[in-house]
Design a protein around this motif. Structure first.
Motif: not given
Length: 202
Positions: A137-158
């Motif tokens: 919510n803070t990043f939205y107010h700042w006009g930031g670009i939010i980058v989550p890890p998502g499921y973009t690497d096998p390590v994200q599943f465990p």
């Protein structure tokens, strides 16, 4: 192009989020970034800190880590924030630091940077996702670009959290899986920040 500048700003009372912040710093450095690891100031009263020996010990152990300032945000191309959950929200100590950033926000100096967040809670359903979303919510107010890890690497599943690296402190210190997730999240932040920086300079 200059190396990507990454600030990792966190609050940790007994060391769990500190360990995640260190892992994120390692991941960012391995991705070629210049990194500032910064803790926010402890604002809890001394009697509260001293009532828990592990809290007082961690505060003493990390006294050499610089305290976060507004300059650490202005300097950075990307910022990762880390906080334990407090009833599903970021810790007051981190919020207090964020609440000092109004002048930078007003001057537009927090916009167009990459932001990401990580957290820890005592239990598996202790508010990890809501804490990260509250920081967003803070990043939205700042006009930031939010980058989550998502499921973009096998390590994200465990590791199991596409919003940001998280750890159950009740299971002990962050281990290999949590550290690998923090490495990946930081590398992804550096990669996206570098692409944005290159695009702007083209």
């Amino acid at each position: 192009m200059d190396p990507i500048a990454v600030s990792i700003i966190y609050y940790s009372s007994t060391g769990t989020v500190h360990a995640l912040a260190q892992a994120a710093a390692e991941g960012a450095e391995k991705a070629g970034a210049q990194v500032r690891l910064r803790r926010v100031a402890e604002t809890a009263p001394p009697e509260a800190v001293d009532a828990r020996p592990e809290w007082a010990q961690h505060l003493a152990d990390t006294a050499d880590i610089p305290v976060a300032r507004g300059d650490d945000l202005e300097w950075a191309d990307a910022v990762l924030f880390g906080s334990p959950t407090r009833f599903g929200n970021p810790a007051a100590q981190l919020r207090q630091f964020i609440d000092t950033t109004g002048p930078l926000w007003f001057q537009g100096k927090l916009a167009d940077k990459v932001y990401s967040a990580f957290t820890a809670s005592n239990t598996a359903h202790g508010g990890q996702e809501s804490t990260i979303l509250a920081l967003s919510n803070t990043f939205y107010h700042w006009g930031g670009i939010i980058v989550p890890p998502g499921y973009t690497d096998p390590v994200q599943f465990p590791s199991g959290n596409p919003y940001g690296t998280s750890h159950v402190a009740g299971d002990g210190r962050p281990g290999e899986v949590a550290s690998a997730a923090a490495h990946h999240q930081a590398r992804r932040v550096v990669t996206i920040a570098a692409a944005l920086k290159a695009g702007r300079s083209a």
